[in-house]
Design a protein around this motif. Sequence first.
Motif, PDB file in Angstrom:
ATOM      1  N   GLU A 152       0.866  -1.182   0.000  1.00  0.00           N
ATOM      2  CA  GLU A 152       0.000   0.000   0.000  1.00  0.00           C
ATOM      3  C   GLU A 152       0.899   1.227   0.000  1.00  0.00           C
ATOM      4  N   VAL A 153       0.696   2.113  -0.974  1.00  0.00           N
ATOM      5  CA  VAL A 153       1.465   3.351  -1.057  1.00  0.00           C
ATOM      6  C   VAL A 153       0.482   4.509  -0.966  1.00  0.00           C
ATOM      7  N   LYS A 154       0.653   5.331   0.068  1.00  0.00           N
ATOM      8  CA  LYS A 154      -0.171   6.536   0.241  1.00  0.00           C
ATOM      9  C   LYS A 154       0.679   7.736  -0.111  1.00  0.00           C
ATOM     10  N   THR A 155       0.104   8.653  -0.867  1.00  0.00           N
ATOM     11  CA  THR A 155       0.818   9.869  -1.232  1.00  0.00           C
ATOM     12  C   THR A 155       0.043  11.071  -0.715  1.00  0.00           C
ATOM     13  N   SER A 156       0.790  12.134  -0.370  1.00  0.00           N
ATOM     14  CA  SER A 156       0.133  13.348   0.116  1.00  0.00           C
ATOM     15  C   SER A 156      -0.159  14.323  -1.015  1.00  0.00           C
ATOM     16  N   ALA A 157       0.639  14.280  -2.084  1.00  0.00           N
ATOM     17  CA  ALA A 157       0.395  15.152  -3.234  1.00  0.00           C
ATOM     18  C   ALA A 157       0.733  14.383  -4.503  1.00  0.00           C
ATOM     19  N   PRO A 158      -0.254  13.980  -5.266  1.00  0.00           N
ATOM     20  CA  PRO A 158      -1.695  14.096  -5.016  1.00  0.00           C
ATOM     21  C   PRO A 158      -2.119  13.131  -3.905  1.00  0.00           C
ATOM     22  N   ARG A 159      -3.251  13.398  -3.292  1.00  0.00           N
ATOM     23  CA  ARG A 159      -3.756  12.526  -2.227  1.00  0.00           C
ATOM     24  C   ARG A 159      -4.332  11.266  -2.856  1.00  0.00           C
ATOM     25  N   CYS A 160      -3.557  10.185  -2.782  1.00  0.00           N
ATOM     26  CA  CYS A 160      -3.963   8.911  -3.375  1.00  0.00           C
ATOM     27  C   CYS A 160      -3.492   7.752  -2.503  1.00  0.00           C
ATOM     28  N   ILE A 161      -4.127   6.618  -2.716  1.00  0.00           N
ATOM     29  CA  ILE A 161      -3.680   5.360  -2.146  1.00  0.00           C
ATOM     30  C   ILE A 161      -3.590   4.373  -3.307  1.00  0.00           C
ATOM     31  N   TYR A 162      -2.441   3.717  -3.421  1.00  0.00           N
ATOM     32  CA  TYR A 162      -2.223   2.729  -4.472  1.00  0.00           C
ATOM     33  C   TYR A 162      -2.005   1.363  -3.819  1.00  0.00           C
ATOM     34  N   TYR A 163      -2.553   0.333  -4.424  1.00  0.00           N
ATOM     35  CA  TYR A 163      -2.366  -1.039  -3.953  1.00  0.00           C
ATOM     36  C   TYR A 163      -1.709  -1.858  -5.050  1.00  0.00           C
ATOM     37  N   PHE A 164      -0.659  -2.602  -4.672  1.00  0.00           N
ATOM     38  CA  PHE A 164       0.068  -3.451  -5.605  1.00  0.00           C
ATOM     39  C   PHE A 164       0.127  -4.862  -5.021  1.00  0.00           C
ATOM     40  N   GLY A 165      -0.241  -5.818  -5.815  1.00  0.00           N
ATOM     41  CA  GLY A 165      -0.238  -7.194  -5.339  1.00  0.00           C
ATOM     42  C   GLY A 165      -1.209  -7.996  -6.168  1.00  0.00           C
ATOM     43  N   PRO A 166      -1.653  -9.094  -5.671  1.00  0.00           N
ATOM     44  CA  PRO A 166      -1.377  -9.687  -4.362  1.00  0.00           C
ATOM     45  C   PRO A 166      -0.086 -10.510  -4.382  1.00  0.00           C
ATOM     46  N   PHE A 167       0.437 -10.722  -3.162  1.00  0.00           N
ATOM     47  CA  PHE A 167       1.631 -11.527  -2.969  1.00  0.00           C
ATOM     48  C   PHE A 167       1.330 -12.646  -1.986  1.00  0.00           C
ATOM     49  N   LEU A 168       2.076 -13.739  -2.110  1.00  0.00           N
ATOM     50  CA  LEU A 168       1.898 -14.889  -1.243  1.00  0.00           C
ATOM     51  C   LEU A 168       2.448 -14.616   0.159  1.00  0.00           C
ATOM     52  N   THR A 169       3.578 -13.914   0.229  1.00  0.00           N
ATOM     53  CA  THR A 169       4.211 -13.662   1.522  1.00  0.00           C
ATOM     54  C   THR A 169       4.580 -12.191   1.667  1.00  0.00           C
ATOM     55  N   ALA A 170       4.756 -11.771   2.912  1.00  0.00           N
ATOM     56  CA  ALA A 170       5.186 -10.394   3.191  1.00  0.00           C
ATOM     57  C   ALA A 170       6.583 -10.122   2.612  1.00  0.00           C
ATOM     58  N   PRO A 171       7.546 -11.062   2.721  1.00  0.00           N
ATOM     59  CA  PRO A 171       8.855 -10.805   2.114  1.00  0.00           C
ATOM     60  C   PRO A 171       8.793 -10.608   0.592  1.00  0.00           C
ATOM     61  N   GLU A 172       7.895 -11.307  -0.092  1.00  0.00           N
ATOM     62  CA  GLU A 172       7.741 -11.095  -1.540  1.00  0.00           C
ATOM     63  C   GLU A 172       7.241  -9.682  -1.819  1.00  0.00           C
ATOM     64  N   ALA A 173       6.281  -9.230  -1.041  1.00  0.00           N
ATOM     65  CA  ALA A 173       5.755  -7.864  -1.207  1.00  0.00           C
ATOM     66  C   ALA A 173       6.843  -6.849  -0.892  1.00  0.00           C
ATOM     67  N   GLU A 174       7.592  -7.097   0.164  1.00  0.00           N
ATOM     68  CA  GLU A 174       8.694  -6.207   0.560  1.00  0.00           C
ATOM     69  C   GLU A 174       9.722  -6.082  -0.563  1.00  0.00           C
ATOM     70  N   ALA A 175      10.050  -7.203  -1.196  1.00  0.00           N
ATOM     71  CA  ALA A 175      11.036  -7.203  -2.277  1.00  0.00           C
ATOM     72  C   ALA A 175      10.549  -6.420  -3.496  1.00  0.00           C
ATOM     73  N   ALA A 176       9.245  -6.378  -3.708  1.00  0.00           N
ATOM     74  CA  ALA A 176       8.691  -5.707  -4.888  1.00  0.00           C
ATOM     75  C   ALA A 176       8.424  -4.221  -4.675  1.00  0.00           C
ATOM     76  N   LYS A 177       8.347  -3.774  -3.436  1.00  0.00           N
ATOM     77  CA  LYS A 177       7.883  -2.407  -3.159  1.00  0.00           C
ATOM     78  C   LYS A 177       8.772  -1.322  -3.749  1.00  0.00           C
ATOM     79  N   ALA A 178      10.082  -1.524  -3.823  1.00  0.00           N
ATOM     80  CA  ALA A 178      10.986  -0.493  -4.338  1.00  0.00           C
ATOM     81  C   ALA A 178      10.623  -0.080  -5.761  1.00  0.00           C
ATOM     82  N   GLY A 179      10.272  -1.032  -6.591  1.00  0.00           N
ATOM     83  CA  GLY A 179       9.901  -0.723  -7.974  1.00  0.00           C
ATOM     84  C   GLY A 179       8.629   0.104  -8.060  1.00  0.00           C
TER      85      GLY A 179
END
Length: 92
Positions: A19-46
């Motif tokens: 989940e990526v929340k931005t203040s300008a513009p005010r948005c929430i983005y969701y990327f996934g789904p992933f099987l595990t938290a480490p998989e999501a963690e590894a992908a978040k930088a991109g």
Amino acid sequence: MKEFLISLLNFFGLAWWVEVKTSAPRCIYYFGPFLTAPEAEAAKAGYVEDIENEGAEGLRVSILRCKPVTLTVADDLGKLTDGGLWPVLSGQ
């Protein structure tokens, strides 16, 4: 087989999402789904890099189990207050 398991977990709200929340513009983005938290963690930088390249500011990133209704929730669409999530049982 992995895709089936992710789909099943996502159906029950147990898959992991970035989940990526931005203040300008005010948005929430969701990327996934992933099987595990480490998989999501590894992908978040991109995902963060892509959003920063589009000029967004004030990013806050979380890795969480959820079930997004909408993958992009923007203030100008009038949906920011609900967060764009289905309620999921807590206890993770």
